[in-house]
Write a protein that holds these residues in place. Structure first.
Motif, PDB file in Angstrom:
ATOM      1  N   LYS A 282       0.848  -1.193   0.000  1.00 49.33           N
ATOM      2  CA  LYS A 282       0.000   0.000   0.000  1.00 49.33           C
ATOM      3  C   LYS A 282       0.883   1.242   0.000  1.00 49.33           C
ATOM      4  O   LYS A 282       2.041   1.187   0.404  1.00 49.33           O
ATOM      5  CB  LYS A 282      -0.868   0.047   1.265  1.00 49.33           C
ATOM      6  N   THR A 283       0.273   2.351  -0.412  1.00 46.26           N
ATOM      7  CA  THR A 283       0.918   3.641  -0.231  1.00 46.26           C
ATOM      8  C   THR A 283       0.673   4.064   1.214  1.00 46.26           C
ATOM      9  O   THR A 283      -0.203   3.497   1.884  1.00 46.26           O
ATOM     10  CB  THR A 283       0.335   4.707  -1.177  1.00 46.26           C
ATOM     11  N   VAL A 284       1.392   5.070   1.705  1.00 49.11           N
ATOM     12  CA  VAL A 284       1.162   5.514   3.090  1.00 49.11           C
ATOM     13  C   VAL A 284      -0.232   6.091   3.279  1.00 49.11           C
ATOM     14  O   VAL A 284      -0.732   6.168   4.392  1.00 49.11           O
ATOM     15  CB  VAL A 284       2.233   6.511   3.577  1.00 49.11           C
ATOM     16  N   ASP A 285      -0.894   6.463   2.181  1.00 47.74           N
ATOM     17  CA  ASP A 285      -2.279   6.929   2.245  1.00 47.74           C
ATOM     18  C   ASP A 285      -3.262   5.771   2.329  1.00 47.74           C
ATOM     19  O   ASP A 285      -4.465   5.980   2.410  1.00 47.74           O
ATOM     20  CB  ASP A 285      -2.620   7.779   1.019  1.00 47.74           C
ATOM     21  N   GLY A 286      -2.762   4.538   2.268  1.00 48.93           N
ATOM     22  CA  GLY A 286      -3.616   3.363   2.382  1.00 48.93           C
ATOM     23  C   GLY A 286      -4.148   2.830   1.076  1.00 48.93           C
ATOM     24  O   GLY A 286      -4.963   1.914   1.063  1.00 48.93           O
ATOM     25  N   VAL A 287      -3.687   3.357  -0.055  1.00 51.09           N
ATOM     26  CA  VAL A 287      -4.144   2.880  -1.363  1.00 51.09           C
ATOM     27  C   VAL A 287      -3.384   1.598  -1.702  1.00 51.09           C
ATOM     28  O   VAL A 287      -2.150   1.581  -1.733  1.00 51.09           O
ATOM     29  CB  VAL A 287      -3.903   3.952  -2.459  1.00 51.09           C
ATOM     30  N   ARG A 288      -4.127   0.538  -1.937  1.00 53.42           N
ATOM     31  CA  ARG A 288      -3.513  -0.752  -2.244  1.00 53.42           C
ATOM     32  C   ARG A 288      -3.007  -0.774  -3.684  1.00 53.42           C
ATOM     33  O   ARG A 288      -3.717  -0.338  -4.615  1.00 53.42           O
ATOM     34  CB  ARG A 288      -4.524  -1.871  -2.035  1.00 53.42           C
ATOM     35  N   LEU A 289      -1.787  -1.277  -3.864  1.00 54.15           N
ATOM     36  CA  LEU A 289      -1.243  -1.414  -5.211  1.00 54.15           C
ATOM     37  C   LEU A 289      -1.892  -2.631  -5.866  1.00 54.15           C
ATOM     38  O   LEU A 289      -1.939  -3.712  -5.276  1.00 54.15           O
ATOM     39  CB  LEU A 289       0.275  -1.592  -5.168  1.00 54.15           C
ATOM     40  N   ILE A 290      -2.376  -2.451  -7.069  1.00 52.79           N
ATOM     41  CA  ILE A 290      -3.071  -3.532  -7.782  1.00 52.79           C
ATOM     42  C   ILE A 290      -2.084  -4.630  -8.186  1.00 52.79           C
ATOM     43  O   ILE A 290      -2.327  -5.806  -7.964  1.00 52.79           O
ATOM     44  CB  ILE A 290      -3.791  -2.982  -9.040  1.00 52.79           C
ATOM     45  N   ASP A 291      -0.984  -4.249  -8.800  1.00 49.19           N
ATOM     46  CA  ASP A 291       0.058  -5.177  -9.231  1.00 49.19           C
ATOM     47  C   ASP A 291       1.368  -4.705  -8.600  1.00 49.19           C
ATOM     48  O   ASP A 291       2.138  -3.987  -9.230  1.00 49.19           O
ATOM     49  CB  ASP A 291       0.140  -5.179 -10.760  1.00 49.19           C
ATOM     50  N   PRO A 292       1.611  -5.072  -7.342  1.00 41.07           N
ATOM     51  CA  PRO A 292       2.754  -4.519  -6.611  1.00 41.07           C
ATOM     52  C   PRO A 292       4.091  -4.655  -7.329  1.00 41.07           C
ATOM     53  O   PRO A 292       4.846  -3.692  -7.409  1.00 41.07           O
ATOM     54  CB  PRO A 292       2.772  -5.314  -5.312  1.00 41.07           C
TER      55      PRO A 292
END
Length: 161
Positions: free
Chosen positions: A10-20
């Motif tokens: 995730k980003t520090v804003d809590g957005v999950r990466l779709i394809d890390p």
């Protein structure tokens, strides 16, 4: 085999990466400095680890990404510190081929060489673990990726204090 890049990021804003794996590869393109660090926090039954990648491109800003792993509570400080450092080293081994040769990669270790801290007796062992894999080890008080970024995330986003 579980790799660090195959985990949920995730980003520090809590957005999950779709394809890390792909998104981290893209984020590392042209980057000049990469800082890695892991910190842990315990509750009654679990030990929670947060590993961070802080990507800094001087003059162009930066970004931080993190992943979480929770395991049964680890009672030994040495074992917990070794696991923190190995998680960062494992990530360094995975992403180092993705980083341009002239870029810098640092592994930040959440241990203090000052003998008034319990972690001081493990500093040589932890540093050796990082250096033996070909990476630069940074200890407290300069290990800000582990002691500030990962620490904040594990306390306030994972454990919820």
């Amino acid at each position: 085999m579980d790799t660090m890049l195959s985990r949920k990021w995730k980003t520090v804003d809590g957005v999950r990466l779709i394809d890390p794996s792909h998104e981290i590869r893209e984020a590392l393109r042209g980057v000049k400095v990469v800082y890695l660090g892991t910190d842990s926090q315990q509750d009654k039954q679990r030990t929670h680890f947060v590993t961070v990648i802080v990507i800094h491109n001087p003059g162009h800003g930066g970004r931080a990404l993190y992943t979480v792993e929770s395991v049964s509570r680890i009672h030994s400080l040495r074992e917990r510190l070794l696991r923190e450092v190995w998680m960062s080293v494992q990530l360094a081994l995975e992403i180092s081929p993705l980083i341009e040769e002239e870029s810098k990669l640092e592994v930040h270790v959440d241990a203090n060489p000052n003998t008034k801290f319990r972690s001081s007796k493990y500093v040589k062992e932890l540093t050796s673990m990082v250096v033996s894999q070909g990476f630069e080890a940074v200890m407290k008080p300069d290990a800000w990726a582990a002691m500030h970024v990962a620490d904040h995330l594990v306390k306030y986003k994972v454990v919820g204090r």
